[in-house]
Design a protein around this motif. Structure first.
Motif, mmCIF file in Angstrom:
data_model
loop_
_atom_site.group_PDB
_atom_site.id
_atom_site.type_symbol
_atom_site.label_atom_id
_atom_site.label_comp_id
_atom_site.label_asym_id
_atom_site.label_seq_id
_atom_site.Cartn_x
_atom_site.Cartn_y
_atom_site.Cartn_z
ATOM 1 N N LYS A 190 66.009 -5.092 -13.578
ATOM 2 C CA LYS A 190 64.674 -5.050 -12.966
ATOM 3 C C LYS A 190 64.562 -5.966 -11.752
ATOM 4 C CE LYS A 190 62.604 -4.072 -17.471
ATOM 5 N NZ LYS A 190 61.747 -4.580 -18.564
ATOM 6 N N ARG A 191 65.678 -6.486 -11.260
ATOM 7 C CA ARG A 191 65.658 -7.430 -10.148
ATOM 8 C C ARG A 191 64.884 -6.912 -8.926
ATOM 9 N NH1 ARG A 191 70.639 -8.638 -10.042
ATOM 10 N NH2 ARG A 191 70.609 -10.790 -10.803
ATOM 11 N N PRO A 192 65.083 -5.666 -8.476
ATOM 12 C CA PRO A 192 64.324 -5.204 -7.299
ATOM 13 C C PRO A 192 62.814 -5.260 -7.514
ATOM 14 C CG PRO A 192 66.147 -3.716 -7.762
ATOM 15 C CD PRO A 192 66.055 -4.645 -8.924
ATOM 16 N N TYR A 193 62.359 -4.908 -8.722
ATOM 17 C CA TYR A 193 60.926 -4.955 -8.996
ATOM 18 C C TYR A 193 60.433 -6.391 -9.047
ATOM 19 C CZ TYR A 193 62.076 -0.201 -10.476
ATOM 20 O OH TYR A 193 62.540 1.084 -10.522
ATOM 21 N N ILE A 194 61.279 -7.306 -9.558
ATOM 22 C CA ILE A 194 60.906 -8.721 -9.618
ATOM 23 C C ILE A 194 60.721 -9.278 -8.209
ATOM 24 C CG2 ILE A 194 61.647 -11.014 -10.336
ATOM 25 C CD1 ILE A 194 60.856 -9.249 -12.657
ATOM 26 N N ILE A 195 61.615 -8.907 -7.305
ATOM 27 C CA ILE A 195 61.521 -9.402 -5.926
ATOM 28 C C ILE A 195 60.237 -8.912 -5.265
ATOM 29 C CG2 ILE A 195 62.593 -9.347 -3.653
ATOM 30 C CD1 ILE A 195 65.304 -9.157 -5.058
ATOM 31 N N VAL A 196 59.938 -7.616 -5.444
ATOM 32 C CA VAL A 196 58.692 -7.072 -4.898
ATOM 33 C C VAL A 196 57.496 -7.768 -5.539
ATOM 34 C CG1 VAL A 196 57.242 -5.014 -4.703
ATOM 35 C CG2 VAL A 196 59.715 -4.845 -4.346
ATOM 36 N N GLY A 197 57.568 -7.993 -6.858
ATOM 37 C CA GLY A 197 56.480 -8.676 -7.552
ATOM 38 C C GLY A 197 56.284 -10.096 -7.058
ATOM 39 N N ALA A 198 57.386 -10.776 -6.695
ATOM 40 C CA ALA A 198 57.279 -12.140 -6.172
ATOM 41 C C ALA A 198 56.482 -12.159 -4.869
ATOM 42 C CB ALA A 198 58.673 -12.723 -5.958
ATOM 43 N N PHE A 199 56.715 -11.176 -4.016
ATOM 44 C CA PHE A 199 55.970 -11.124 -2.755
ATOM 45 C C PHE A 199 54.512 -10.737 -2.994
ATOM 46 C CE2 PHE A 199 60.178 -11.185 -0.929
ATOM 47 C CZ PHE A 199 59.990 -11.839 0.283
ATOM 48 N N VAL A 200 54.255 -9.906 -3.999
ATOM 49 C CA VAL A 200 52.872 -9.576 -4.336
ATOM 50 C C VAL A 200 52.143 -10.808 -4.855
ATOM 51 C CG1 VAL A 200 51.409 -8.224 -5.882
ATOM 52 C CG2 VAL A 200 53.391 -7.156 -4.799
ATOM 53 N N LEU A 216 56.363 -18.879 -0.790
ATOM 54 C CA LEU A 216 56.186 -18.852 -2.242
ATOM 55 C C LEU A 216 57.085 -17.802 -2.877
ATOM 56 C CD1 LEU A 216 54.781 -19.737 -4.822
ATOM 57 C CD2 LEU A 216 52.949 -18.111 -4.320
ATOM 58 N N ALA A 217 57.219 -16.644 -2.228
ATOM 59 C CA ALA A 217 57.978 -15.540 -2.816
ATOM 60 C C ALA A 217 59.473 -15.852 -2.908
ATOM 61 C CB ALA A 217 57.757 -14.270 -2.003
ATOM 62 N N ILE A 218 60.048 -16.426 -1.867
ATOM 63 C CA ILE A 218 61.491 -16.686 -1.869
ATOM 64 C C ILE A 218 61.887 -17.716 -2.930
ATOM 65 C CG2 ILE A 218 63.391 -17.650 -0.504
ATOM 66 C CD1 ILE A 218 62.250 -16.245 1.926
ATOM 67 N N PRO A 219 61.183 -18.855 -3.056
ATOM 68 C CA PRO A 219 61.525 -19.770 -4.160
ATOM 69 C C PRO A 219 61.365 -19.125 -5.531
ATOM 70 C CG PRO A 219 60.221 -20.922 -2.519
ATOM 71 C CD PRO A 219 60.199 -19.471 -2.141
ATOM 72 N N MET A 220 60.336 -18.276 -5.703
ATOM 73 C CA MET A 220 60.164 -17.592 -6.988
ATOM 74 C C MET A 220 61.367 -16.707 -7.295
ATOM 75 S SD MET A 220 56.157 -16.473 -7.238
ATOM 76 C CE MET A 220 56.480 -15.636 -8.785
ATOM 77 N N TRP A 221 61.865 -16.017 -6.284
ATOM 78 C CA TRP A 221 63.042 -15.167 -6.480
ATOM 79 C C TRP A 221 64.262 -16.012 -6.860
ATOM 80 C CZ3 TRP A 221 66.420 -13.252 -1.945
ATOM 81 C CH2 TRP A 221 67.509 -12.541 -2.450
#
Length: 245
Positions: A190-200, A216-221
């Protein structure tokens, strides 16, 4: 009556630990309140640095200059007391845990505290200077930037909370895998969805600018990837122990 004694004992212990926590927070606040103005000046440094020359922060309410620094001092007191508060929580729940659970909970409590502090520090030293400079430069011509001190405190505390919680991602991943809700293999798929979710999440929790959202999104990833690594190591260790047993 005897069946109720354990419950009463737990309630009394909970009350005592809550009282100790309140006392510690109160003592820390008594010290922090003395330096309330200095603490606010330190918090306001990124905003003051981004203001145009000659501009300053303002107070739009009569009591704001008095209460706002003390509000910050109280929040700082809770943040400083967090290790003690978590220790009280650990002491309360530890008797009901198995040895294997105790071995995992202690590192999780310590790491969650450090990660929250790291998130707040990242927000203060990296995100705020960039975001505030962006906002100040985006002001229309003829508009003087003069931020209210109470509004600024609420804004900064929101940013700190957002980044502090976001930096808890590895702990959340480990807990999800530990409790059996999911596993490392499923999360990797589910990594691609997690990355999109991080940016959301970055879009929802940060000011409406691309810089703070991305920061915020990049550190979360990256923290998600760290959580996968640690959860994978723990899963491997657990399987080894089960095989030995």
């Amino acid at each position: 009556m005897s069946s109720q004694s354990p419950l009463l004992d737990h309630l009394l212990e909970l009350r005592n630990r809550l009282l100790r926590s309140v006392v510690v927070v109160g003592l820390v606040f008594a010290v922090a309140a003395v330096f309330a103005d200095e603490l606010y000046h330190l918090l306001a440094a990124p905003m003051l640095a981004s203001l145009p020359q000659g501009a300053s922060m303002i107070a739009t309410d009569v009591a704001t200059p008095f209460f706002t620094p003390f509000k910050l001092a109280f929040v700082v007191s809770i943040a400083i007391a967090v290790p003690y508060l978590l220790w009280q929580l650990w002491a309360f729940i530890a008797p009901g845990l198995y040895r294997k659970e105790k071995r995992l909970v202690v590192p999780l409590l310590a790491s969650s505290t450090l990660l929250f502090y790291a998130g707040a520090a990242f927000a203060y030293f990296v995100v705020l200077p960039l975001a505030l400079s962006f906002f100040a430069s985006a002001a229309p011509a003829g508009v003087t930037v003069a931020t209210d001190i109470a509004s600024y405190l609420d804004f900064v505390l929101t940013i700190f909370m957002a980044f502090g919680i976001a930096f808890e991602t590895p702990v959340a991943i480990i807990l999800l895998c530990w409790t059996g809700v999911t596993n490392v293999t499923s999360l990797r798929k589910k990594r691609p969805y997690i990355i999109v979710g991080a940016f959301v999440v970055g879009m929802l929790l940060t000011p409406p600018d691309v810089i703070s959202q991305t920061l915020l999104a990049i550190p979360m990833w990256l923290l998600f990837e760290l959580g996968l690594v640690i959860a994978g190591l723990y899963s491997t260790e657990s399987k080894t122990e089960q095989h030995q047993d």
